[in-house]
Design a protein around this motif. Structure first.
Motif, PDB file in Angstrom:
ATOM      1  N   TYR A  94       9.241  -2.738  -2.939  1.00  0.00           N
ATOM      2  CA  TYR A  94       8.659  -3.585  -1.890  1.00  0.00           C
ATOM      3  C   TYR A  94       8.638  -2.849  -0.560  1.00  0.00           C
ATOM      4  O   TYR A  94       7.617  -2.774   0.112  1.00  0.00           O
ATOM      5  CB  TYR A  94       9.477  -4.866  -1.793  1.00  0.00           C
ATOM      6  CG  TYR A  94       8.980  -5.865  -0.771  1.00  0.00           C
ATOM      7  CD1 TYR A  94       7.993  -6.789  -1.109  1.00  0.00           C
ATOM      8  CD2 TYR A  94       9.512  -5.897   0.515  1.00  0.00           C
ATOM      9  CE1 TYR A  94       7.541  -7.707  -0.182  1.00  0.00           C
ATOM     10  CE2 TYR A  94       9.059  -6.817   1.446  1.00  0.00           C
ATOM     11  CZ  TYR A  94       8.072  -7.715   1.091  1.00  0.00           C
ATOM     12  OH  TYR A  94       7.637  -8.622   2.010  1.00  0.00           O
ATOM     13  N   THR A  95       9.781  -2.291  -0.177  1.00  0.00           N
ATOM     14  CA  THR A  95       9.878  -1.632   1.127  1.00  0.00           C
ATOM     15  C   THR A  95       8.960  -0.423   1.199  1.00  0.00           C
ATOM     16  O   THR A  95       8.264  -0.215   2.191  1.00  0.00           O
ATOM     17  CB  THR A  95      11.338  -1.202   1.384  1.00  0.00           C
ATOM     18  OG1 THR A  95      12.196  -2.240   0.948  1.00  0.00           O
ATOM     19  CG2 THR A  95      11.571  -0.930   2.837  1.00  0.00           C
ATOM     20  N   VAL A  96       8.972   0.366   0.126  1.00  0.00           N
ATOM     21  CA  VAL A  96       8.140   1.575   0.121  1.00  0.00           C
ATOM     22  C   VAL A  96       6.661   1.198   0.132  1.00  0.00           C
ATOM     23  O   VAL A  96       5.860   1.766   0.884  1.00  0.00           O
ATOM     24  CB  VAL A  96       8.484   2.447  -1.104  1.00  0.00           C
ATOM     25  CG1 VAL A  96       7.488   3.582  -1.256  1.00  0.00           C
ATOM     26  CG2 VAL A  96       9.895   3.007  -0.958  1.00  0.00           C
ATOM     27  N   LEU A  97       6.297   0.219  -0.687  1.00  0.00           N
ATOM     28  CA  LEU A  97       4.897  -0.197  -0.784  1.00  0.00           C
ATOM     29  C   LEU A  97       4.385  -0.735   0.547  1.00  0.00           C
ATOM     30  O   LEU A  97       3.254  -0.478   0.949  1.00  0.00           O
ATOM     31  CB  LEU A  97       4.772  -1.270  -1.868  1.00  0.00           C
ATOM     32  CG  LEU A  97       3.494  -1.243  -2.714  1.00  0.00           C
ATOM     33  CD1 LEU A  97       3.329   0.116  -3.359  1.00  0.00           C
ATOM     34  CD2 LEU A  97       3.532  -2.325  -3.761  1.00  0.00           C
ATOM     35  N   LEU A  98       5.268  -1.477   1.222  1.00  0.00           N
ATOM     36  CA  LEU A  98       4.889  -2.055   2.518  1.00  0.00           C
ATOM     37  C   LEU A  98       4.472  -0.943   3.474  1.00  0.00           C
ATOM     38  O   LEU A  98       3.551  -1.115   4.279  1.00  0.00           O
ATOM     39  CB  LEU A  98       6.077  -2.833   3.088  1.00  0.00           C
ATOM     40  CG  LEU A  98       5.763  -4.033   3.971  1.00  0.00           C
ATOM     41  CD1 LEU A  98       4.916  -5.039   3.237  1.00  0.00           C
ATOM     42  CD2 LEU A  98       7.056  -4.676   4.428  1.00  0.00           C
ATOM     43  N   GLU A  99       5.135   0.210   3.392  1.00  0.00           N
ATOM     44  CA  GLU A  99       4.780   1.338   4.255  1.00  0.00           C
ATOM     45  C   GLU A  99       3.598   2.103   3.693  1.00  0.00           C
ATOM     46  O   GLU A  99       2.694   2.499   4.429  1.00  0.00           O
ATOM     47  CB  GLU A  99       5.978   2.278   4.410  1.00  0.00           C
ATOM     48  CG  GLU A  99       7.027   1.772   5.353  1.00  0.00           C
ATOM     49  CD  GLU A  99       6.485   1.500   6.746  1.00  0.00           C
ATOM     50  OE1 GLU A  99       6.810   0.435   7.282  1.00  0.00           O
ATOM     51  OE2 GLU A  99       5.715   2.333   7.292  1.00  0.00           O
ATOM     52  N   ALA A 100       3.597   2.289   2.386  1.00  0.00           N
ATOM     53  CA  ALA A 100       2.552   3.096   1.762  1.00  0.00           C
ATOM     54  C   ALA A 100       1.184   2.443   1.913  1.00  0.00           C
ATOM     55  O   ALA A 100       0.159   3.124   1.912  1.00  0.00           O
ATOM     56  CB  ALA A 100       2.871   3.308   0.279  1.00  0.00           C
ATOM     57  N   LEU A 101       1.171   1.110   2.032  1.00  0.00           N
ATOM     58  CA  LEU A 101      -0.106   0.414   2.130  1.00  0.00           C
ATOM     59  C   LEU A 101      -0.644   0.361   3.553  1.00  0.00           C
ATOM     60  O   LEU A 101      -1.719  -0.176   3.788  1.00  0.00           O
ATOM     61  CB  LEU A 101       0.026  -1.010   1.581  1.00  0.00           C
ATOM     62  CG  LEU A 101       0.140  -1.144   0.061  1.00  0.00           C
ATOM     63  CD1 LEU A 101       0.416  -2.570  -0.324  1.00  0.00           C
ATOM     64  CD2 LEU A 101      -1.120  -0.638  -0.628  1.00  0.00           C
ATOM     65  N   ARG A 102       0.120   0.917   4.499  1.00  0.00           N
ATOM     66  CA  ARG A 102      -0.322   0.885   5.888  1.00  0.00           C
ATOM     67  C   ARG A 102      -1.738   1.450   6.081  1.00  0.00           C
ATOM     68  O   ARG A 102      -2.526   0.871   6.836  1.00  0.00           O
ATOM     69  CB  ARG A 102       0.669   1.640   6.776  1.00  0.00           C
ATOM     70  CG  ARG A 102       1.184   0.794   7.907  1.00  0.00           C
ATOM     71  CD  ARG A 102       2.231   1.545   8.681  1.00  0.00           C
ATOM     72  NE  ARG A 102       3.498   0.835   8.668  1.00  0.00           N
ATOM     73  CZ  ARG A 102       3.739  -0.256   9.372  1.00  0.00           C
ATOM     74  NH1 ARG A 102       2.796  -0.794  10.105  1.00  0.00           N
ATOM     75  NH2 ARG A 102       4.913  -0.831   9.332  1.00  0.00           N
ATOM     76  N   PRO A 103      -2.086   2.575   5.424  1.00  0.00           N
ATOM     77  CA  PRO A 103      -3.419   3.162   5.665  1.00  0.00           C
ATOM     78  C   PRO A 103      -4.566   2.186   5.400  1.00  0.00           C
ATOM     79  O   PRO A 103      -5.588   2.267   6.073  1.00  0.00           O
ATOM     80  CB  PRO A 103      -3.461   4.335   4.676  1.00  0.00           C
ATOM     81  CG  PRO A 103      -2.047   4.690   4.456  1.00  0.00           C
ATOM     82  CD  PRO A 103      -1.282   3.413   4.547  1.00  0.00           C
ATOM     83  N   ILE A 104      -4.413   1.261   4.444  1.00  0.00           N
ATOM     84  CA  ILE A 104      -5.564   0.407   4.136  1.00  0.00           C
ATOM     85  C   ILE A 104      -5.863  -0.566   5.271  1.00  0.00           C
ATOM     86  O   ILE A 104      -6.903  -1.190   5.283  1.00  0.00           O
ATOM     87  CB  ILE A 104      -5.381  -0.390   2.823  1.00  0.00           C
ATOM     88  CG1 ILE A 104      -4.283  -1.438   2.977  1.00  0.00           C
ATOM     89  CG2 ILE A 104      -5.125   0.507   1.639  1.00  0.00           C
ATOM     90  CD1 ILE A 104      -4.388  -2.519   1.929  1.00  0.00           C
ATOM     91  N   GLU A 105      -4.953  -0.669   6.216  1.00  0.00           N
ATOM     92  CA  GLU A 105      -5.214  -1.568   7.337  1.00  0.00           C
ATOM     93  C   GLU A 105      -6.054  -0.897   8.422  1.00  0.00           C
ATOM     94  O   GLU A 105      -6.595  -1.568   9.287  1.00  0.00           O
ATOM     95  CB  GLU A 105      -3.891  -2.046   7.961  1.00  0.00           C
ATOM     96  CG  GLU A 105      -3.141  -2.991   7.080  1.00  0.00           C
ATOM     97  CD  GLU A 105      -1.988  -3.660   7.797  1.00  0.00           C
ATOM     98  OE1 GLU A 105      -1.646  -3.228   8.919  1.00  0.00           O
ATOM     99  OE2 GLU A 105      -1.436  -4.609   7.234  1.00  0.00           O
ATOM    100  N   SER A 106      -6.124   0.422   8.364  1.00  0.00           N
ATOM    101  CA  SER A 106      -6.753   1.128   9.478  1.00  0.00           C
ATOM    102  C   SER A 106      -8.240   1.411   9.214  1.00  0.00           C
ATOM    103  O   SER A 106      -8.829   2.244   9.882  1.00  0.00           O
ATOM    104  CB  SER A 106      -6.007   2.443   9.743  1.00  0.00           C
ATOM    105  OG  SER A 106      -5.976   3.198   8.560  1.00  0.00           O
ATOM    106  N   GLY A 107      -8.832   0.744   8.265  1.00  0.00           N
ATOM    107  CA  GLY A 107     -10.263   0.914   8.021  1.00  0.00           C
ATOM    108  C   GLY A 107     -10.545   2.073   7.088  1.00  0.00           C
ATOM    109  O   GLY A 107     -10.000   3.160   7.231  1.00  0.00           O
TER     110      GLY A 107
END
Lengths: 360, 263
Positions: free
Chosen positions: A286-299
């Motif tokens: 969960y913790t790692v995924l929460l960080e790893a998925l950050r790029p998809i928020e930036s377009g």
């Protein structure tokens, strides 16, 4: 009938345990010295989440007490620890509105006793809350404990002489930005919880979860066992809160909103109610995924499809992941199973036997 | 009374709001007796059990176990004092193994503290080993040991009944209350169950109070029978007397039926 004893297997298990402990220690030592502070922070957060998830699993997964008060106990732990570890000088600069009350204005403790006291404070609070509230069952208990967590938050907002009100506390010593601290406490949580759950006491907790009426008729003292589980779980929630405060170095009442509790609940349910292994592994994922998925928020764009910058998109992904887990693994990823050396050794034995059968 | 009763229920009344579920119910069980409690549905039989085991606090009346007044005690204390029961709708811990179910029954005699359980002190380890051993022996003596690792909820219905009795026995009771143990069983299973109950009573030196609708079971093994209807005791005596009692027949079949057995 005799209970089976296999001294060879017992020795093998001991060796495997020691070996894996040594490997873990080596990995922590290496990570502490070689990883960037960004990765370290993620891993530390994962460790803290593991503490919080395992402690909630003890309360909800093993004893069946649907309690949503975790954030409240974390707040108690975080404030206790922060107030005990803040150096005198920063206490003077932080508390502008009202002077800090005794005893916090007179003592500064080293981190370790401060964290212990944070756990103790949360445990005392859990005992006081639990005695009246644990008589409730199911959803009603959830609502009452959720209310309690909110009360803690509101109280924290309104006693400036201790909590500094809405301004919160800043500059908390960041001793917990260290894998030994976070994963050390996570190991302690797992150790205590698994020992408890696998004892006769633990079977009684499971009995309470399965059927309160039957458990009580069988001589299980309901109040005692519920309080026991609640106090121990909450003590570790307090420890987790203390470490989290130290990791982020600043806390205020808003930090401990009910979303915090729900995040942990998601980890516990996704990992499997009644599986310590599940809680720990899911905390890391969960913790790692929460960080790893950050790029998809930036377009981003795939071919003609263009997705603009959407803050919070990763939570949508999480919701989808959770949906899939609930649809296909109703009992969570681990579904109440645990990792044990016996399980591994039995599996190896079966593999070997099959090979021999094929060969013979 | 010259001899002290093992279980004595005196003038028990239980009201739920305006409904009187049981009125002035009295029953004396001598040590080692096997007594049946019968009556049409809703007569208050299970309420009597719930009051004896502490699930309900009676409106008035007393429950004495070997002379000790246990009225209104918490269920776990009643259990510790020596009364065990089974439920009409089986209440096993379904996802726990049969062995774990029985271990929970042994829980009340665990002396080791929580701390020693978490630290796995030698004292605790020894006690836990003994406890598991005793549980296995109990299952063995009841012919259930081959189920020890099976989740209790996965067993056939009749076997679940036996496991529930085994779990009750694990608390080492003086008095065993059985709530419709033969419910849902076919005649052969009921016969087996009768033997099982007789054997258990002998081997464990028990006093048994039995609620049952299956008359072949009740008439076959009970030494005395009490009949409840609408919360009131309408008859009590040995099976033959009960079979011939006109009020009992009316309670079950309605007014106007003649006593066929007496003709």
């Amino acid at each position: 009938m005799q209970i089976q004893h296999d001294p060879r297997r017992a020795r093998l298990k001991l060796i495997l345990t020691l070996l894996s402990l040594a490997l873990s220690a080596l990995a922590i030592w290496w990570a502490n010295n070689n990883l960037s502070s960004y990765y370290l922070r993620i891993l530390n957060l994962a460790g803290i989440n593991a503490i919080l998830a395992v402690s909630m699993n003890l309360i909800f997964g093993f004893t069946g007490l649907f309690s949503l008060g975790h954030a409240g106990f974390m707040a108690v732990g975080a404030y206790t620890c922060a107030l005990l570890t803040l150096p005198m000088r920063s206490k003077q600069t932080i508390f502008l509105l009202a002077p800090l009350a005794w005893p916090f204005n007179a003592v500064t403790l080293p981190p370790f006793p401060a964290v212990l006291l944070a756990g103790l404070a949360a445990a005392v609070m859990a005992y006081l809350i639990g005695l009246p509230v644990l008589r409730l069952r199911g959803d009603y208990l959830g609502i009452a404990t959720l209310g309690f967590a909110e009360i803690i938050r509101v109280v924290a907002n309104n006693i400036p002489t201790i909590t500094n009100g809405a301004l919160g506390l800043k500059g908390i010593p960041s001793f917990a930005n260290n894998l030994w601290w976070t994963w050390g406490w996570a190991a302690a949580t797992v150790w205590v919880t698994s020992r408890l759950v696998n004892s006769v006491y633990g079977r009684s907790l499971l009995a309470v979860k399965e059927d309160e009426v039957a458990a009580e008729i069988m001589g299980v003292n309901l109040t005692y066992h519920k309080i026991l589980s609640y106090v121990i779980g909450s003590a570790f929630a307090g420890v987790g809160g203390a470490l989290m405060g130290s990791l982020v170095t600043a806390i205020n009442p808003k930090t401990f909103g009910f979303m915090l509790t729900f995040n942990i609940l998601i980890i516990v349910v996704a990992g499997g109610l009644g599986s310590i292994t599940g809680s720990v592994i899911t905390s890391v994922i969960y913790t790692v995924l929460l960080e790893a998925l950050r790029p998809i928020e930036s377009g981003w764009s795939i071919g003609p499809l263009h997705v603009p910058e959407i803050p919070g998109l990763r939570m949508v992904v999480f919701a989808l992941v959770l949906l899939v887990i609930i649809l296909f693994y109703q009992r969570g990823l681990f579904g109440g199973r645990e990792f044990t050396w016996d399980g591994v050794l039995d599996w190896i034995d079966r593999k070997r036997n099959r090979k021999q059968e094929v060969a013979g | 009374m010259s001899e002290r009763s093992e279980l004595s229920v005196q003038d028990l009344t239980m009201r739920f709001g305006g409904l009187t579920a049981v009125r002035d119910f009295s029953l004396e069980l001598a040590k080692g007796e096997l007594v049946g409690l019968i009556g049409p549905n809703g007569a208050g039989k299970t309420t009597v059990f719930n009051v004896i085991t502490g699930v309900y606090r009676p409106t008035s009346g007393k429950v004495l176990l070997d002379g000790v007044d246990i009225t209104g005690w918490r269920p776990d204390r009643v259990c510790k004092q020596g009364i065990a029961r089974t439920f009409q709708n089986i209440r096993l811990m379904r996802s726990l193994s049969v062995l774990d179910n029985v271990i929970v029954g042994h829980r009340l005699r665990l002396k080791s503290s929580l701390g020693s359980a978490i630290l796995r002190t030698p004292g605790y380890v020894r006690e836990e080993r003994e406890l598991i051993q005793t549980s296995l022996e109990l299952l063995d003596s009841l012919g259930l040991v081959h189920y020890k690792d099976v989740p209790a909820g996965g067993l056939p219905y009749g076997e679940q009944r036996r496991v529930e009795i085994a779990r009750a026995l694990a608390t080492r009771p003086r008095v065993l209350l059985l709530d419709e143990p033969a419910a849902g069983m076919n005649p052969q299973e009921s016969m087996d169950l009768c033997e099982f109950i007789q054997k258990v009573r002998r081997d464990f030196n028990l006093t048994v109070l039995l609620i049952e609708h299956d008359m072949s079971v009740v008439m076959g093994i009970c030494e005395r029978i009490a009949v409840l209807d609408h919360g009131e005791t309408i008859a009590s005596g040995v099976p033959a007397e009960i079979q011939a009692n006109q009020r009992v027949i009316e309670a079950y079949l309605g007014v106007g039926y003649k006593n066929v057995a007496a003709n």
